[in-house]
Scaffold this motif. Structure first.
Motif, PDB file in Angstrom:
ATOM      1  N   ALA A 167       0.855  -1.197   0.000  1.00  0.00           N
ATOM      2  CA  ALA A 167       0.000   0.000   0.000  1.00  0.00           C
ATOM      3  C   ALA A 167       0.885   1.238   0.000  1.00  0.00           C
ATOM      4  CB  ALA A 167      -0.921  -0.006   1.218  1.00  0.00           C
ATOM      5  N   LEU A 168       0.431   2.261  -0.671  1.00  0.00           N
ATOM      6  CA  LEU A 168       1.162   3.526  -0.736  1.00  0.00           C
ATOM      7  C   LEU A 168       0.207   4.668  -0.412  1.00  0.00           C
ATOM      8  CD1 LEU A 168       3.688   5.214  -1.498  1.00  0.00           C
ATOM      9  CD2 LEU A 168       2.850   5.172  -3.863  1.00  0.00           C
ATOM     10  N   VAL A 169       0.566   5.479   0.579  1.00  0.00           N
ATOM     11  CA  VAL A 169      -0.266   6.607   0.991  1.00  0.00           C
ATOM     12  C   VAL A 169       0.363   7.911   0.509  1.00  0.00           C
ATOM     13  CG1 VAL A 169      -1.291   7.837   2.940  1.00  0.00           C
ATOM     14  CG2 VAL A 169      -1.027   5.345   3.037  1.00  0.00           C
ATOM     15  N   ILE A 170      -0.394   8.715  -0.228  1.00  0.00           N
ATOM     16  CA  ILE A 170       0.072  10.017  -0.696  1.00  0.00           C
ATOM     17  C   ILE A 170      -0.913  11.079  -0.221  1.00  0.00           C
ATOM     18  CG2 ILE A 170       0.629  11.454  -2.691  1.00  0.00           C
ATOM     19  CD1 ILE A 170       1.352   8.972  -4.244  1.00  0.00           C
ATOM     20  N   THR A 175      -4.977   6.450  -0.986  1.00  0.00           N
ATOM     21  CA  THR A 175      -4.206   5.242  -0.656  1.00  0.00           C
ATOM     22  C   THR A 175      -4.267   4.278  -1.824  1.00  0.00           C
ATOM     23  OG1 THR A 175      -4.703   5.481   1.703  1.00  0.00           O
ATOM     24  CG2 THR A 175      -3.997   3.301   0.950  1.00  0.00           C
ATOM     25  N   GLY A 176      -3.097   4.019  -2.419  1.00  0.00           N
ATOM     26  CA  GLY A 176      -3.009   3.088  -3.528  1.00  0.00           C
ATOM     27  C   GLY A 176      -2.629   1.707  -3.037  1.00  0.00           C
ATOM     28  N   THR A 193      -4.903  -3.592  -8.873  1.00  0.00           N
ATOM     29  CA  THR A 193      -4.707  -2.313  -8.180  1.00  0.00           C
ATOM     30  C   THR A 193      -6.034  -1.873  -7.583  1.00  0.00           C
ATOM     31  OG1 THR A 193      -5.156  -1.036 -10.200  1.00  0.00           O
ATOM     32  CG2 THR A 193      -2.845  -1.568  -9.729  1.00  0.00           C
ATOM     33  N   ASN A 194      -5.944  -1.039  -6.584  1.00  0.00           N
ATOM     34  CA  ASN A 194      -7.145  -0.460  -5.976  1.00  0.00           C
ATOM     35  C   ASN A 194      -6.769   0.916  -5.435  1.00  0.00           C
ATOM     36  OD1 ASN A 194      -9.813  -0.323  -5.073  1.00  0.00           O
ATOM     37  ND2 ASN A 194      -9.301  -1.187  -3.073  1.00  0.00           N
ATOM     38  N   LEU A 195      -7.694   1.842  -5.452  1.00  0.00           N
ATOM     39  CA  LEU A 195      -7.422   3.199  -4.985  1.00  0.00           C
ATOM     40  C   LEU A 195      -8.542   3.676  -4.071  1.00  0.00           C
ATOM     41  CD1 LEU A 195      -5.723   5.819  -5.063  1.00  0.00           C
ATOM     42  CD2 LEU A 195      -7.084   6.511  -7.058  1.00  0.00           C
ATOM     43  N   GLY A 292      -3.215   5.737 -11.059  1.00  0.00           N
ATOM     44  CA  GLY A 292      -3.634   5.956 -12.440  1.00  0.00           C
ATOM     45  C   GLY A 292      -4.753   5.027 -12.887  1.00  0.00           C
ATOM     46  N   TYR A 293      -4.722   3.773 -12.391  1.00  0.00           N
ATOM     47  CA  TYR A 293      -5.692   2.768 -12.846  1.00  0.00           C
ATOM     48  C   TYR A 293      -6.951   2.683 -11.974  1.00  0.00           C
ATOM     49  CZ  TYR A 293      -2.154   0.839 -15.996  1.00  0.00           C
ATOM     50  OH  TYR A 293      -1.232   0.655 -17.013  1.00  0.00           O
ATOM     51  N   GLY A 294      -6.856   3.095 -10.723  1.00  0.00           N
ATOM     52  CA  GLY A 294      -7.992   2.879  -9.832  1.00  0.00           C
ATOM     53  C   GLY A 294      -8.145   1.399  -9.526  1.00  0.00           C
ATOM     54  N   GLU A 295      -9.373   0.918  -9.451  1.00  0.00           N
ATOM     55  CA  GLU A 295      -9.606  -0.507  -9.169  1.00  0.00           C
ATOM     56  C   GLU A 295      -9.632  -1.297 -10.470  1.00  0.00           C
ATOM     57  OE1 GLU A 295     -12.560  -3.460  -6.608  1.00  0.00           O
ATOM     58  OE2 GLU A 295     -13.064  -1.335  -6.833  1.00  0.00           O
ATOM     59  N   LYS A 296      -8.684  -2.235 -10.588  1.00  0.00           N
ATOM     60  CA  LYS A 296      -8.571  -2.998 -11.840  1.00  0.00           C
ATOM     61  C   LYS A 296      -7.870  -4.328 -11.566  1.00  0.00           C
ATOM     62  CE  LYS A 296      -7.143  -2.414 -16.675  1.00  0.00           C
ATOM     63  NZ  LYS A 296      -8.499  -2.624 -17.226  1.00  0.00           N
ATOM     64  N   ILE A 297      -8.302  -5.387 -12.252  1.00  0.00           N
ATOM     65  CA  ILE A 297      -7.684  -6.710 -12.140  1.00  0.00           C
ATOM     66  C   ILE A 297      -7.223  -7.158 -13.526  1.00  0.00           C
ATOM     67  CG2 ILE A 297      -8.059  -9.162 -11.600  1.00  0.00           C
ATOM     68  CD1 ILE A 297      -7.974  -7.510  -9.127  1.00  0.00           C
TER      69      ILE A 297
END
Length: 320
Positions: A167-170, A175-176, A193-195, A292-297
């Motif tokens: 997880a990455l918090v900016i 939170t990515g 990915t999830n945002l 950039g992608y948001g929620e994607k599988i």
């Protein structure tokens, strides 16, 4: 001094357990010295008439023997329990007894962690004595883990799937989250990915929320026997305690999220392990890409942002 055959056999088992352990020589040296009562704890210094007081410098409640300093001191018990090994320290009279009992059941890698924790706990004690600084449980475990953790990604056993997540918090962005599922050959089964847009958390909370999201995805994808891997040390410590039914203190939001994770993976043959950041690069790149992608599988591939890190992992496997 003449030793009986049983004592010699015991010493031999302890020696093999330590010296075949996968740990740096300095960790194994401290463990061996501890088993031979050679560490300069205060009780030994009193015995040699160098000191007059044998009280433990860390807890101030008991005599500082080798066993007390490395196993029985209350905060030290917490360290062993919170470690990836999740060891509960019982009644032990000698360090050699403690090491011998685990040398029978742990492999070389796990014994390496035992030696590293002994070394790190002894370092903690010396920092308290000579620098008057108090190192907390997380710091001690981080030092121990840094001694033995794999530097590169390692494939899971054939029967398992490995899910690396990060997880990455900016600030002001959110939170990515990123995850990659791989099999024993290093082949990607899925990635995602999830945002959480505009939602920012403390890093350990973010890691826990990511773990929960990854557990949900694994269920939807039909994966079981998963080895979840994170490079968040505090997450691992809390998880070990939650797994044993004991939170760190009062119930917290972190504990609540991890309780949810525990329920979600119960009965699936899955577990959570700690790795160094260098062994979690693909997940880190995916967490960055989440903004950039948001929620994607993605099935059987990773997006271009994580491809170089994936190639690096595959190259490391090929080198072995």
């Amino acid at each position: 001094m003449v030793y009986s055959k049983s004592i010699l056999d015991s010493k031999s088992k302890v020696w093999r357990g330590i010296w075949y352990a996968e740990a740096p020589s300095r960790c194994k040296s401290v463990a061996w010295r501890a088993c031979n009562e050679e560490l300069l704890v205060k009780s030994l210094l009193v015995e040699k008439r160098i000191l007059n007081d044998a009280t433990c410098p860390c807890c101030g409640k008991a005599e500082e023997t080798t066993v007390h300093a490395l196993l029985q001191c209350e905060e030290v018990k917490r360290i062993w329990f919170a470690s990836p090994l999740g060891l509960k320290v019982g009644e032990v009279k000698k360090m050699s007894q403690f090491v011998e009992q685990f040398a029978h059941v742990l492999d070389e890698k796990a014994m390496g962690l035992v030696c590293a924790i002994i070394w790190s706990v002894w370092q903690r004690r010396n920092v308290r004595v000579f620098e008057d600084k108090i190192l907390d449980c997380e710091h001690v475990m981080a030092k121990a883990w840094s001694m033995v953790a794999p530097q590169k990604w390692v494939p899971p056993p054939v029967q398992n799937v490995k899910a690396n997540f990060a997880a990455l918090v900016i600030d002001n962005l959110g939170t990515g989250m990123g995850v990659v599922f791989r099999n024993s050959s290093g082949v990607v089964l899925a990635s995602g990915t999830n945002l959480l847009e505009e939602e920012t958390y403390d890093p350990k909370i973010a890691a826990a929320l990511c773990f929960k999201w990854v557990a949900e995805q694994s269920g939807e994808l039909g994966f079981s026997n998963i080895i979840f891997e994170s490079d968040c040390k505090i997450l691992q410590i809390h998880w070990n305690l939650i797994s044993e039914g004991k939170g760190m203190s009062d119930v917290s939001y972190l504990d609540s999220v991890l309780e949810d994770c525990k329920v979600m993976i119960e009965g699936t043959g899955s577990s959570l392990s700690l790795v160094l950041p260098t062994a979690n690069k693909v997940a880190q790149r995916l967490a960055e890409a989440a903004f950039g992608y948001g929620e994607k599988i993605w099935m059987k591939v990773v997006p271009k942002e994580a491809s170089l890190s994936l190639e690096s992992d595959m190259a490391a496997i090929a080198d072995k």
